[in-house]
Design a protein around this motif. Structure first.
Motif, mmCIF file in Angstrom:
data_model
loop_
_atom_site.group_PDB
_atom_site.id
_atom_site.type_symbol
_atom_site.label_atom_id
_atom_site.label_comp_id
_atom_site.label_asym_id
_atom_site.label_seq_id
_atom_site.Cartn_x
_atom_site.Cartn_y
_atom_site.Cartn_z
ATOM 1 N N ARG A 35 0.759 -1.288 -0.140
ATOM 2 C CA ARG A 35 -0.024 0.013 -0.207
ATOM 3 C C ARG A 35 0.842 1.138 -0.021
ATOM 4 O O ARG A 35 0.887 2.066 0.948
ATOM 5 C CB ARG A 35 -0.946 -0.075 1.230
ATOM 6 C CG ARG A 35 -1.966 -1.296 1.040
ATOM 7 C CD ARG A 35 -2.825 -1.096 2.212
ATOM 8 N NE ARG A 35 -3.675 0.069 2.507
ATOM 9 C CZ ARG A 35 -4.471 0.230 3.385
ATOM 10 N NH1 ARG A 35 -4.649 -0.585 4.495
ATOM 11 N NH2 ARG A 35 -5.530 1.338 3.153
ATOM 12 N N TYR A 36 1.594 1.585 -1.047
ATOM 13 C CA TYR A 36 2.520 2.642 -1.103
ATOM 14 C C TYR A 36 1.974 3.997 -1.244
ATOM 15 O O TYR A 36 2.651 4.672 -0.649
ATOM 16 C CB TYR A 36 3.420 2.230 -2.516
ATOM 17 C CG TYR A 36 3.988 0.898 -2.650
ATOM 18 C CD1 TYR A 36 4.711 0.462 -1.504
ATOM 19 C CD2 TYR A 36 3.501 0.244 -3.520
ATOM 20 C CE1 TYR A 36 5.357 -0.895 -1.489
ATOM 21 C CE2 TYR A 36 3.959 -1.257 -3.777
ATOM 22 C CZ TYR A 36 4.818 -1.972 -2.692
ATOM 23 O OH TYR A 36 5.500 -3.225 -2.719
ATOM 24 N N THR A 37 0.644 4.022 -1.722
ATOM 25 C CA THR A 37 0.160 5.453 -1.680
ATOM 26 C C THR A 37 -0.216 5.755 -0.250
ATOM 27 O O THR A 37 -0.077 6.961 -0.008
ATOM 28 C CB THR A 37 -0.987 5.387 -2.748
ATOM 29 O OG1 THR A 37 -0.591 4.862 -3.947
ATOM 30 C CG2 THR A 37 -1.696 6.739 -2.776
ATOM 31 N N LYS A 38 -0.620 4.896 0.350
ATOM 32 C CA LYS A 38 -0.868 5.077 1.609
ATOM 33 C C LYS A 38 0.437 5.666 2.765
ATOM 34 O O LYS A 38 0.388 6.585 3.434
ATOM 35 C CB LYS A 38 -1.602 3.882 2.427
ATOM 36 C CG LYS A 38 -2.196 4.041 3.710
ATOM 37 C CD LYS A 38 -3.327 5.274 4.151
ATOM 38 C CE LYS A 38 -3.827 5.281 5.351
ATOM 39 N NZ LYS A 38 -4.773 6.342 5.355
ATOM 40 N N VAL A 39 1.372 4.726 2.338
ATOM 41 C CA VAL A 39 2.383 5.142 2.961
ATOM 42 C C VAL A 39 2.894 6.513 2.604
ATOM 43 O O VAL A 39 3.414 7.624 3.521
ATOM 44 C CB VAL A 39 3.664 4.302 2.428
ATOM 45 C CG1 VAL A 39 5.113 4.755 3.013
ATOM 46 C CG2 VAL A 39 3.187 3.181 3.125
ATOM 47 N N VAL A 40 2.850 7.002 1.275
ATOM 48 C CA VAL A 40 3.257 8.490 0.872
ATOM 49 C C VAL A 40 2.561 9.417 1.541
ATOM 50 O O VAL A 40 2.876 10.330 2.040
ATOM 51 C CB VAL A 40 3.075 8.488 -0.568
ATOM 52 C CG1 VAL A 40 3.085 9.892 -1.179
ATOM 53 C CG2 VAL A 40 4.317 7.730 -1.259
ATOM 54 N N ASP A 41 0.915 8.987 2.027
ATOM 55 C CA ASP A 41 -0.042 9.888 2.216
ATOM 56 C C ASP A 41 0.490 10.250 3.811
ATOM 57 O O ASP A 41 0.411 11.348 4.242
ATOM 58 C CB ASP A 41 -1.299 9.475 2.044
ATOM 59 C CG ASP A 41 -1.967 9.484 0.575
ATOM 60 O OD1 ASP A 41 -1.313 10.367 0.045
ATOM 61 O OD2 ASP A 41 -2.697 8.761 0.458
ATOM 62 N N LEU A 42 0.598 9.165 4.344
ATOM 63 C CA LEU A 42 1.147 8.980 5.883
ATOM 64 C C LEU A 42 2.180 10.104 6.268
ATOM 65 O O LEU A 42 2.149 10.769 7.058
ATOM 66 C CB LEU A 42 0.973 7.665 6.360
ATOM 67 C CG LEU A 42 1.186 7.512 8.044
ATOM 68 C CD1 LEU A 42 -0.140 7.922 8.623
ATOM 69 C CD2 LEU A 42 1.336 6.137 8.114
ATOM 70 N N THR A 59 11.063 4.075 -0.251
ATOM 71 C CA THR A 59 10.481 2.661 -0.633
ATOM 72 C C THR A 59 9.239 2.853 -1.462
ATOM 73 O O THR A 59 9.120 2.188 -2.302
ATOM 74 C CB THR A 59 10.860 1.979 0.369
ATOM 75 O OG1 THR A 59 12.016 1.776 0.951
ATOM 76 C CG2 THR A 59 10.334 0.373 0.158
ATOM 77 N N ALA A 60 8.548 3.850 -0.773
ATOM 78 C CA ALA A 60 7.178 3.944 -1.361
ATOM 79 C C ALA A 60 7.191 4.345 -2.482
ATOM 80 O O ALA A 60 6.431 3.797 -3.718
ATOM 81 C CB ALA A 60 6.138 4.492 -0.490
ATOM 82 N N PHE A 61 8.115 5.592 -3.061
ATOM 83 C CA PHE A 61 8.001 6.179 -4.205
ATOM 84 C C PHE A 61 8.849 5.153 -5.242
ATOM 85 O O PHE A 61 8.453 5.236 -6.370
ATOM 86 C CB PHE A 61 8.840 7.580 -3.947
ATOM 87 C CG PHE A 61 8.130 8.514 -3.479
ATOM 88 C CD1 PHE A 61 6.934 8.850 -4.092
ATOM 89 C CD2 PHE A 61 8.450 9.341 -2.458
ATOM 90 C CE1 PHE A 61 6.064 10.077 -3.838
ATOM 91 C CE2 PHE A 61 7.621 10.208 -1.905
ATOM 92 C CZ PHE A 61 6.404 10.881 -2.655
#
Length: 431
Positions: A35-42, A59-61
């Motif tokens: 859930r990479y987009t969620k990590v970016v938002d968080l 890592t998410a990006f």
């Protein structure tokens, strides 16, 4: 996509070096679940980030294939902890993905200076070194890795390629034979081994390796194609046809494959050794069909055009035969060939090799007899190459008689040079 999948697994397997609190655990769980987009938002919502959080955001990006943003955050993580091999490794990884191998090499080197046992860093560095054609250093690293995994197909193949690039074909052959005999090879390694045998003209060995590999994977397009090439080379046209047809079936529909298939059919038709139930007419029809496909895919191959001309001639369709024979001639002797020879001559001339320059200018003259400037170039070269200046005078005069709108500087030079050479000849005769 395949490369990204590898990177994704790599990212999730990297080691975290700090203790976990509830927030970081949540982010790690999100990363694990993809859930990479969620990590970016968080993490983007936070005012400040720790070095580990920069690493997680990078890592998410990275997994979202936003490499520039990943680079920013991995760089910040490294600035905070320059000895963390995970941070350095991922920074190198992004540089590699962004097409910056020199920077990637720098950071992989830093990882290995800190931890020489970091397997993936050593492997990735070897790959980068190979990409930048530093085959000696790449071979050293692949060799070190292969010492602990001597039957690893990927490592042995990459090491073998480096050895071949370093002109050590014997070692490459021995390495590939080791995994071939152990049965740990894949089709790419088998193909490489067969190609080495082929280059050494050990055709039976090449065929043995290919047949063994094709038993494992009969649908491998590259193996079928190379097997066809070997059979074609050996004039075993029936076997070549079988393999070329398999190559086409498995997706290799290039002009060259159809051409070689057509030439194989044509050769069988004219071999005089037909089997029971075979007919020359049928092979010629197959040759015509496949060569026609080839010329549709690539209309600039003179060999294809020539053989189509031969088939039309055999059919007594002389009009079509003439068309394709003329096409073949035009392709063999293209309109720019005179330009090539002129420039070749000029290069020889400037390099001081007047003998070869004269030969090149004379060849150019064959393809462009209507270019008077070539006479000037020949005159100039003869002037400097031969002691007998009469030859040069002859060509300067020929240039002046044929030129109409040539560069006035060339015209004036030719006139002046004729007068000067006359004086030289006169005084030479009265010494």
């Amino acid at each position: 996509m395949k490369k990204f999948f590898f990177v994704s697994i790599l990212v999730l397997s990297c080691r975290f070096v700090y203790g976990q609190n509830s927030d970081s655990l949540s982010v790690e769980q999100l990363l694990t679940k993809g859930r990479y987009t969620k990590v970016v938002d968080l993490l983007s919502a936070k005012d400040t980030l720790s070095d580990k959080e920069h690493y997680q955001l990078g890592t998410a990006f990275l997994n979202l294939m936003k490499y520039r943003k990943a680079l920013i955050h991995f760089s910040k993580a490294v600035r905070s902890d320059a000895q963390n091999t995970d941070y350095l490794f991922m920074l190198a990884n992004v540089d590699e993905l962004m097409g910056r191998p020199i920077l990637a090499k720098y950071f992989y080197d830093r990882v290995l200076k800190i931890d020489s046992t970091f397997y993936m860093a050593k492997l990735k560095l070897a790959n980068v070194l190979m990409d930048i054609k530093n085959y000696i250093k790449a071979a050293k690293l692949y060799g070190e890795l292969a010492e602990k995994d001597s039957l690893n197909d990927y490592l042995i193949r990459r090491l073998s390629i480096c050895k071949i690039k370093n002109r050590d074909t014997t070692t490459a052959l021995n390495l590939l034979n080791r995994i071939y005999k152990a049965g740990t090879y894949n089709s790419k390694s088998a193909l490489l081994l067969a190609k080495i045998y082929f280059s050494k003209e050990e055709y039976d060995s090449a065929i043995t390796v290919m047949n063994a590999a094709l038993k494992r994977d009969k649908m491998d397009m590259e193996l079928n194609r190379f097997a066809a090439e070997v059979y074609f080379k050996l004039k075993r046209y029936r076997s070549a046809i079988t393999k070329y047809l398999q190559s086409v079936t498995f997706g290799d529909s290039t002009a060259e494959v159809y051409q070689k298939l057509g030439l194989s059919y044509y050769s069988l038709a004219n071999a005089g050794s037909l089997k029971k139930g075979e007919s020359s007419e049928k092979f010629l029809e197959n040759a015509f069909e496949t060569l026609t496909i080839s010329v549709e895919l690539d209309g600039k191959n003179p060999i294809t055009a020539m053989y189509l001309g031969l088939i039309y001639k055999d059919r007594k369709d002389y009009k079509s035969a003439i068309k394709y024979f003329e096409k073949a001639l035009n392709l063999i002797y293209p309109s720019y060939l005179d330009v090539l020879y002129i420039n070749l001559g000029a290069s020889y001339d400037l390099a001081g090799n007047l003998k070869n320059a004269i030969e090149a200018y004379r060849e150019a003259r064959q393809y462009a007899p209507d270019k008077p400037e070539l006479l000037f170039y020949l005159a100039s070269a003869y002037d400097r190459f031969y002691k007998d200046k009469n030859v040069a005078i002859k060509y300067y005069r020929k240039f002046l008689s044929e030129q109409k709108d040539s560069d006035i500087k060339l015209v004036n030079y030719a006139k002046d040079r004729i007068e000067r050479l006359k004086e030289i000849i006169h005084f030479s005769n009265h010494k």
